[in-house]
Enzyme design. Structure first.
Site, PDB file in Angstrom:
ATOM      1  N   CYS A 137      38.964  43.982  47.950  1.00 13.49           N
ATOM      2  CA  CYS A 137      38.982  42.721  47.317  1.00 13.49           C
ATOM      3  C   CYS A 137      39.859  41.785  48.351  1.00 13.49           C
ATOM      4  O   CYS A 137      40.832  42.423  48.819  1.00 13.49           O
ATOM      5  CB  CYS A 137      39.533  42.642  45.972  1.00 13.49           C
ATOM      6  SG  CYS A 137      39.752  41.171  45.141  1.00 13.49           S
ATOM      7  N   HIS A 176      40.740  42.281  40.066  1.00 12.35           N
ATOM      8  CA  HIS A 176      40.484  41.221  39.634  1.00 12.35           C
ATOM      9  C   HIS A 176      41.328  41.093  38.196  1.00 12.35           C
ATOM     10  O   HIS A 176      41.085  40.413  37.172  1.00 12.35           O
ATOM     11  CB  HIS A 176      39.102  40.746  39.059  1.00 12.35           C
ATOM     12  CG  HIS A 176      38.126  40.354  40.166  1.00 12.35           C
ATOM     13  ND1 HIS A 176      37.068  39.552  40.102  1.00 12.35           N
ATOM     14  CD2 HIS A 176      38.656  40.292  41.701  1.00 12.35           C
ATOM     15  CE1 HIS A 176      36.899  39.496  41.542  1.00 12.35           C
ATOM     16  NE2 HIS A 176      37.683  39.682  42.317  1.00 12.35           N
ATOM     17  N   TYR A 221      42.736  35.325  38.399  1.00 16.76           N
ATOM     18  CA  TYR A 221      41.541  35.953  37.310  1.00 16.76           C
ATOM     19  C   TYR A 221      42.394  35.944  36.044  1.00 16.76           C
ATOM     20  O   TYR A 221      41.753  36.161  34.939  1.00 16.76           O
ATOM     21  CB  TYR A 221      40.916  37.050  37.820  1.00 16.76           C
ATOM     22  CG  TYR A 221      39.946  36.865  38.739  1.00 16.76           C
ATOM     23  CD1 TYR A 221      38.486  36.387  38.630  1.00 16.76           C
ATOM     24  CD2 TYR A 221      40.375  37.095  40.263  1.00 16.76           C
ATOM     25  CE1 TYR A 221      37.774  36.402  39.428  1.00 16.76           C
ATOM     26  CE2 TYR A 221      39.398  36.668  41.185  1.00 16.76           C
ATOM     27  CZ  TYR A 221      38.202  36.622  41.057  1.00 16.76           C
ATOM     28  OH  TYR A 221      37.345  36.367  41.935  1.00 16.76           O
TER      29      TYR A 221
END
Length: 421
Positions: free
Chosen positions: A164, A194, A244
């Site tokens: 990520c 996230h 997030y």
């Protein structure tokens, strides 16, 4: 060295190509294959990719194909960046949950579950093709939801690591604020994909001085603005949460906000149309500035670093990746997939030790991990009841009435992608 990119027709691929060209000493690619079922997009992206390589005097060969088996044949590593259903499916993920008063987002909540259900079976099929072509090939997964997809790959016995760009984005941002080279910044990055927090920002290495208090004191307003959170929240936590976390810490506010504007998918779709028109210009030989608004900043640098380490060609010895927990967070099962700093080499990724976590973070991590268990079960085995249980377990949903309504909507909007529906 041969690399294949499945989802190579993405409008974001030129960012990856630019990184491959600039960082050729770190990852000396001889052949790069872009694989995508959308032949028209593939032609446009492939043409620009060749021009970028040529402009930067990269000697590697770039080919394109719609045939997955041909594309991954003899590849040393395969990068997955696909989106099953395209932006149209994403647009649905970001809208129908709002009808039930829940966040509409492509990687978390009900929309994230829908994406997982569509994606996991497709990714596992691709991975089996990779294994048949070359059992030693590494799979680097950038396909969301990364944690669930990577767990599916690992449980099926594939050589896979999830990636990520959140961590590298924070690293680069903090380096700018501190006026140091990014390689000097190491993050105490802990959580799930996230769902992470920067518990420390260290200079010089994993054991270096923690300058996070200094960063928050001197640049707290800028950091909070980037997260779209109040400075007071960041100061009270004393850490930097991933943006997030706003879906969890300000859920109702976000739902109201999302209901007043077009979805992010609609914005990206319009942007992609413009980008594809640019890619068709035979004089364009670099990634356009508009691409920076597409998302995924610094993905290419992170991908190159990870691939280089896995293939034994250098790369940073410590990187933030998604891999098996294996006791790192003792309150999670060993086969949970976590996102932390890890030592990466040709044998894979081994997480570094993590200090005991505050219950404020450990509790949410445990809750979302339980949801991911149920989400993966639903993705692998199907069935309305499994979808319902996964939704009921998610901390952004958690109410019987919401879970019932969302289950019906999820199935209705994704029936063409669900073999069991």
């Amino acid at each position: 060295m041969k690399l294949a990119v499945v989802g190579g027709g993405s409008t974001y691929t030129p960012e990856l190509i630019d990184g491959f060209a600039r960082l050729r000493d770190t990852l000396p690619i001889e052949e790069l294959v872009l694989v995508d079922p959308a032949a028209d997009r593939l032609d446009l992206v492939g043409g620009l990719a060749r021009r970028i390589f040529a402009k930067q005097d990269h000697a590697g060969r770039i080919t394109t194909t719609t045939d997955i088996d041909a594309g991954v044949a003899d590849a040393d590593a395969v990068l997955l960046q696909l989106r099953v259903g395209g932006q149209a499916a994403r647009n649905k993920d970001e809208t129908w949950p709002l009808e039930c008063g829940c966040v509409g987002q492509e990687t978390t909540g009900a929309g994230g579950l829908a994406k997982a259900l569509r994606t996991v079976p497709v990714v596992l099929d691709i991975a089996e093709r990779v294994r048949r072509a070359n059992p030693d090939a590494w799979i680097i997964d950038f396909t969301n939801p990364v944690g669930i997809v990577t767990r599916a790959l690992l449980q099926a016995g594939h050589k896979a690591v999830g990636l990520c760009n959140v961590a590298i984005g924070f690293q680069r941002k903090f380096a700018r604020l501190l006026d140091v080279n990014p390689s000097e910044v190491h993050l105490d990055h802990v959580g799930l994909n996230h769902l992470t927090w920067e518990l420390g920002v260290r200079l010089g290495g994993p054991d270096g001085e923690n300058v996070l208090p200094k960063l928050l004191a001197e640049h707290g307003d800028a950091i909070a603005d980037d997260l779209r959170m109040d400075r007071q929240i960041v100061d009270r936590l004393g850490v930097v949460p991933s943006y997030y976390l706003r879906y969890f810490y300000a859920h109702d506010e976000v739902v109201r906000e999302l209901g007043t504007k077009p979805s992010r998918a609609a914005e990206v779709a319009a942007m992609e149309k413009e980008l594809l028109a640019m890619y068709g210009d035979p004089t364009l030989d670099e990634k356009p500035e508009l691409l920076a608004k597409r998302g995924g900043a610094f993905y290419s640098e992170a991908a190159v670093d990870l691939a280089a380490s896995l293939l034994g060609n250098g790369g940073s010895p410590v990187q933030v990746v998604n891999t098996y927990n294996n006791g790192t967070l003792p309150f999670l099962p060993d086969d949970a997939v976590i996102e932390v700093q890890a030592r990466v080499g040709h044998d894979g990724a081994t997480p570094l030790a993590v200090p005991a976590l505050d219950p404020l973070y450990a509790g949410l991590i445990a809750n979302v991990t339980a949801y991911e268990d149920l989400a993966l079960e639903a993705a692998l085995r199907g069935g309305r009841d499994r979808v319902f249980k996964a939704l009921l377990a998610h901390p952004l949903i958690g109410q019987y009435e919401y879970a019932e309504g969302l289950t019906d909507r999820l199935i209705a909007h994704n029936r063409e992608h669900l073999a069991w529906a």
